[in-house]
Scaffold this active site. Structure first.
Site, PDB file in Angstrom:
ATOM      1  N   GLU A   8      42.666  -3.103  38.729  1.00  0.00           N
ATOM      2  CA  GLU A   8      42.436  -4.177  37.754  1.00  0.00           C
ATOM      3  C   GLU A   8      43.177  -3.996  36.438  1.00  0.00           C
ATOM      4  O   GLU A   8      43.568  -4.967  35.810  1.00  0.00           O
ATOM      5  CB  GLU A   8      40.930  -4.310  37.472  1.00  0.00           C
ATOM      6  CG  GLU A   8      40.190  -4.983  38.619  1.00  0.00           C
ATOM      7  CD  GLU A   8      38.707  -5.114  38.333  1.00  0.00           C
ATOM      8  OE1 GLU A   8      38.365  -5.587  37.249  1.00  0.00           O
ATOM      9  OE2 GLU A   8      37.908  -4.734  39.203  1.00  0.00           O
ATOM     10  N   ASP A  81      37.618  -2.532  40.870  1.00  0.00           N
ATOM     11  CA  ASP A  81      36.409  -1.784  40.505  1.00  0.00           C
ATOM     12  C   ASP A  81      35.347  -1.817  41.606  1.00  0.00           C
ATOM     13  O   ASP A  81      35.208  -2.821  42.323  1.00  0.00           O
ATOM     14  CB  ASP A  81      35.807  -2.342  39.208  1.00  0.00           C
ATOM     15  CG  ASP A  81      36.597  -1.910  37.982  1.00  0.00           C
ATOM     16  OD1 ASP A  81      37.502  -1.070  38.123  1.00  0.00           O
ATOM     17  OD2 ASP A  81      36.305  -2.409  36.882  1.00  0.00           O
ATOM     18  N   ASP A  83      32.314  -2.618  42.323  1.00  0.00           N
ATOM     19  CA  ASP A  83      31.076  -3.366  42.105  1.00  0.00           C
ATOM     20  C   ASP A  83      31.265  -4.787  42.620  1.00  0.00           C
ATOM     21  O   ASP A  83      32.308  -5.126  43.195  1.00  0.00           O
ATOM     22  CB  ASP A  83      30.672  -3.348  40.626  1.00  0.00           C
ATOM     23  CG  ASP A  83      31.748  -3.910  39.699  1.00  0.00           C
ATOM     24  OD1 ASP A  83      32.706  -4.539  40.197  1.00  0.00           O
ATOM     25  OD2 ASP A  83      31.638  -3.727  38.470  1.00  0.00           O
ATOM     26  N   GLU A  85      31.791  -7.625  41.081  1.00  0.00           N
ATOM     27  CA  GLU A  85      32.919  -8.342  40.480  1.00  0.00           C
ATOM     28  C   GLU A  85      34.237  -7.841  41.074  1.00  0.00           C
ATOM     29  O   GLU A  85      35.137  -8.620  41.375  1.00  0.00           O
ATOM     30  CB  GLU A  85      32.902  -8.137  38.959  1.00  0.00           C
ATOM     31  CG  GLU A  85      33.440  -9.298  38.148  1.00  0.00           C
ATOM     32  CD  GLU A  85      32.594 -10.554  38.248  1.00  0.00           C
ATOM     33  OE1 GLU A  85      33.191 -11.643  38.213  1.00  0.00           O
ATOM     34  OE2 GLU A  85      31.358 -10.459  38.362  1.00  0.00           O
ATOM     35  N   TYR A 303      32.068   5.855  37.320  1.00  0.00           N
ATOM     36  CA  TYR A 303      32.018   4.409  37.064  1.00  0.00           C
ATOM     37  C   TYR A 303      30.810   4.063  36.214  1.00  0.00           C
ATOM     38  O   TYR A 303      29.695   4.535  36.451  1.00  0.00           O
ATOM     39  CB  TYR A 303      31.977   3.632  38.373  1.00  0.00           C
ATOM     40  CG  TYR A 303      32.242   2.157  38.176  1.00  0.00           C
ATOM     41  CD1 TYR A 303      33.412   1.725  37.558  1.00  0.00           C
ATOM     42  CD2 TYR A 303      31.327   1.198  38.587  1.00  0.00           C
ATOM     43  CE1 TYR A 303      33.660   0.383  37.354  1.00  0.00           C
ATOM     44  CE2 TYR A 303      31.564  -0.150  38.400  1.00  0.00           C
ATOM     45  CZ  TYR A 303      32.737  -0.550  37.780  1.00  0.00           C
ATOM     46  OH  TYR A 303      32.985  -1.885  37.574  1.00  0.00           O
ATOM     47  N   ARG A 305      29.315   1.072  35.411  1.00  0.00           N
ATOM     48  CA  ARG A 305      28.405  -0.048  35.685  1.00  0.00           C
ATOM     49  C   ARG A 305      27.537   0.334  36.880  1.00  0.00           C
ATOM     50  O   ARG A 305      27.923   0.162  38.028  1.00  0.00           O
ATOM     51  CB  ARG A 305      29.187  -1.338  35.954  1.00  0.00           C
ATOM     52  CG  ARG A 305      29.875  -1.878  34.708  1.00  0.00           C
ATOM     53  CD  ARG A 305      30.483  -3.246  34.915  1.00  0.00           C
ATOM     54  NE  ARG A 305      31.158  -3.692  33.704  1.00  0.00           N
ATOM     55  CZ  ARG A 305      32.447  -3.482  33.446  1.00  0.00           C
ATOM     56  NH1 ARG A 305      33.195  -2.839  34.328  1.00  0.00           N
ATOM     57  NH2 ARG A 305      32.978  -3.906  32.315  1.00  0.00           N
ATOM     58  N   HIS A 349      26.672   3.510  43.577  1.00  0.00           N
ATOM     59  CA  HIS A 349      27.325   4.469  42.687  1.00  0.00           C
ATOM     60  C   HIS A 349      26.359   5.513  42.189  1.00  0.00           C
ATOM     61  O   HIS A 349      25.155   5.321  42.191  1.00  0.00           O
ATOM     62  CB  HIS A 349      27.923   3.746  41.464  1.00  0.00           C
ATOM     63  CG  HIS A 349      28.737   2.561  41.822  1.00  0.00           C
ATOM     64  ND1 HIS A 349      29.847   2.649  42.611  1.00  0.00           N
ATOM     65  CD2 HIS A 349      28.588   1.251  41.521  1.00  0.00           C
ATOM     66  CE1 HIS A 349      30.350   1.436  42.778  1.00  0.00           C
ATOM     67  NE2 HIS A 349      29.599   0.574  42.135  1.00  0.00           N
TER      68      HIS A 349
END
Length: 704
Positions: A8, A81, A83, A85, A303, A305, A349
């Protein structure tokens, strides 16, 4: 073979490229490449709520480059990433680049280290369509709420307003708290506080310690007024204060768990004064990779989030080894401490931890910005402390009788500091305290230094801070880790909520908008309804619910609610009351009011249109500029951080992050400033003066 890896961000691309080397080309998508259109709803509500995506404007050249690189490559690996999103971005990239979503071309990195990247590349998988559907469901739901209610707010209040599934609830919580504070009626109560001590012994042993009034005849008594307090004092008279009971014990104090997204934002707010947006920006930088002397680019934290408290066995073993070697055997655990994640946590995670425990903050400080170092130190210390031994406190509580009346004193001493040798959790409330009590014996008569009554009044609940609002949002099941920072940013940018020091205060606009939402869209701002919707969206993610069905069920009631609201408020507009100031209009003599415009707040004459006078809104402080003597005013950076500057700018360019005080320097008479941060102090900024002192404890507690 040549492989294209798409991540990203450019920073992450640079770090990963160094680990992968030849045979790989790493490119950045710069976030999303496709999204719902800005100018229209972009959701086909008549046909299964199908989202209509389009390429994001301004990314045409980037998309061409990605397509060209994909054609030249033997394999495309989507490494956005790890997750929801990120999964959605990978799915959009796959559709744009013609990559087969049924092939194993999705890789994730929980940490950007050599081993983390290698492990991710060696274990590709298919794109997880449940994660993609969960992201689409949230995006579509948020779009429907925002695009349907926002125009309604424009018509009924003012243009430019917005509503949101999470933001509207957050604003309501701030407004409700403010209403609680306004409605609060303080109640009087009294305490009787004594200072007592040993009659004999060394000077240190005879030092008086505090004892608080408990009650009479062993029963607790609440003192409501002065008359009651004075009656108790009269009854005590000159009675001996006798030690009637001593209870000793050892209390264990356990460390807090490693950080998850919400607790990282809360602790960074309390300790570092970071807003949630700033915390996440810095955490992203630490995750994506920083150039470290001798190591090159390396991701320093996992990570950021996450709402899982899981820690890998490898990281636990590394922490145990480090603790034994650095602190000693007594600080290490015989087996790792395991923390239980909350019921609805997404366990993909680990918790937020340092990727390499041996990279102690002091070793990497020279390679980090101030913000990066402070946040990394917080993450590193919290993780290591979570695997250290409990602190042990020797506690003592003493009952003291004076006639039929009783007092209590308590204290503790640290028997073993354990994890507190490294880290003590910050809180919103009062810190634990206790006097060190001398050795006492039952039946011992104490010397009385003072017995006095004190009047108090109950206090209203405090305003929310970012930390306490995030905590309540999480506890109520509103939003998810990734939503807190953007939500808090949005409600402030939209002018619904503003900050006073660390406190969040609703604006008149926020209160009027919330009133309308509570009257016309009560479900949208209801915490239970919103939390239930969050649970349904989680069910989409775990595959137990169909996303179109969840949206369809919501939309039936929502559409009817919207039509009813239109009917209820036909021909009605709600006025946002003006906030009057003490600034007098120099043209007509009226008191000017605060207005909101495209570029923020400004002062305007309430006599418009007869008087069209406007001026900049300047917030003066009690201080005077140490350079030229003019007033110091409050200013804000583009990112919303508060600083202070001379009102004589640009002729005088004095500015500081330190808070000006009404207090003046005893040495030179200039304004004193309070330096904020963990080690607070008050100092003089007059050139050549150099006066400084510690900030008073009372002031520090108020600011915290």
């Amino acid at each position: 073979m040549s492989k294209l890896v798409i991540v990203e961000s450019p920073a992450k691309a640079t770090t990963i490229q160094k680990y992968l080397g030849n045979g790989y080309e790493v490119m950045a998508s710069m976030g999303h490449v496709r999204d719902l259109p800005k100018s229209k709803l972009g959701v086909d509500v008549e046909h299964g709520f199908t989202p209509v995506y389009e390429n994001i404007k301004g990314k045409e050249d980037l998309i061409k480059k990605l397509k060209s690189a994909a054609k030249k490559s033997d394999e495309v690996l989507l490494a956005t990433d790890p997750d929801r999103e990120g999964e959605a971005i990978s799915w959009h990239l796959a559709n744009l680049l013609g990559v087969d979503v049924n092939q194993n071309n999705r890789v994730t990195f929980n940490e950007i280290t050599k081993s983390g990247v290698k492990n991710g590349i060696e274990h590709p998988r298919k794109i997880d369509m449940q994660l993609v559907d969960a992201q689409q469901a949230r995006r579509v739901l948020d779009r429907i709420v925002g695009y349907k209610i926002s125009p309604f707010l424009w018509k009924k209040i003012r243009k430019g307003l917005s509503a949101g599934r999470v933001q509207s609830v957050a604003v309501r919580m701030v407004v409700d708290r403010e209403e609680e504070i306004r409605a609060f009626k303080p109640e009087e109560y009294w305490t009787i506080d004594a200072l007592v001590g040993k009659k004999s012994g060394k000077a240190a042993e005879k030092k008086p310690f505090p004892a608080k009034y408990y009650g009479a005849n062993g029963k607790k008594v609440e003192i409501k007024n002065r008359e009651q307090a004075e009656k108790i004092l009269a009854e005590i008279g000159s009675a001996d204060f006798v030690v009637s009971g001593i209870k000793k014990g050892v209390r264990k104090k356990s460390p807090p768990p490693p950080f998850i997204t919400s607790t990282l934002q809360q602790d960074a707010s309390r300790r570092l004064g970071f807003q949630a947006k700033r915390t996440m920006k810095v955490a992203q930088e630490l995750y994506e990779g920083v150039e470290i002397d001798g190591l090159g680019a390396v991701g320093l934290i996992t990570y950021m989030r996450t709402d899982s408290l899981r820690i890998s066995n490898e990281a636990l073993a590394d922490a145990e080894k480090f603790i034994r070697q650095t602190f000693g055997e007594e600080y290490a655990l015989s087996k790792p401490r395991v923390f239980k994640s909350k019921k609805n946590a997404q366990d993909a995670h680990e918790a937020i931890r340092p990727t390499m425990v041996e990279l102690v903050p002091s070793k990497v400080k020279a390679n980090l910005t101030s913000d990066q170092y402070r946040l990394y130190k917080l993450v590193w210390e919290r993780f290591i402390a979570s695997q250290m031994a409990n602190a042990l406190l020797d506690t003592v509580s003493v009952d003291i009788t004076a006639g039929k009346h009783g007092f209590k004193a308590s204290g503790f001493t640290v028997k073993f500091d354990g994890f507190t040798a490294l880290y003590v959790e910050a809180t919103d409330g009062d810190e634990e305290n206790g006097a060190r009590l001398p050795a006492l014996e039952e039946g011992e008569v104490l010397a009385v230094a003072e017995v006095k009554p004190n009047q108090h009044f109950t206090q209203p609940p405090p305003r929310y801070t970012e930390a306490s609002l995030i905590k309540d949002l999480e506890e109520n099941g509103i939003g998810r880790p990734s939503t807190y920072a953007p939500t808090l940013t949005t409600i402030q940018q939209r002018g619904y909520v503003e900050r006073e020091q660390k406190a969040l205060k609703p604006t008149a606009l926020g209160e009027v908008t919330t009133k309308l939402m509570k009257e016309q869209f009560k479900d949208i701002v209801d915490t239970d309804f919103t939390a239930d919707m969050e649970r349904k969206l989680d069910e989409v993610e775990d595959g137990s619910a169909d996303w179109e069905g969840v949206i369809s069920d919501f939309y039936k009631d929502f559409d009817a609610n919207l039509k009813e609201a239109e009917k209820n408020m036909e021909g009605t507009r709600m006025k946002v009351p003006d906030e009057e100031t003490d600034v007098v209009c120099e043209l007509c003599g009226r008191k000017m009011v605060i207005k909101h415009g495209r570029f923020g707040k400004f002062l305007a004459c309430p006599g418009f249109p007869e008087c069209k006078n406007t001026k900049k809104l300047v917030q003066e402080t009690p201080g005077l500029c140490p350079v030229c003597g003019k007033k110091i005013v409050t200013k804000r950076t583009k990112t919303g951080r508060t600083f202070y500057g001379c009102s004589g700018y640009p002729e005088c360019t004095f500015m500081t992050w330190d808070t000006p005080l009404a207090e003046t320097c005893p040495k030179c008479g200039s304004t004193l400033f309070r330096k904020n941060g963990r080690l607070k102090k008050v100092h003089c900024l007059k050139e050549g003066c150099g006066f400084e002192k510690a900030a008073s404890a009372g002031k520090e507690k108020k600011d915290e």
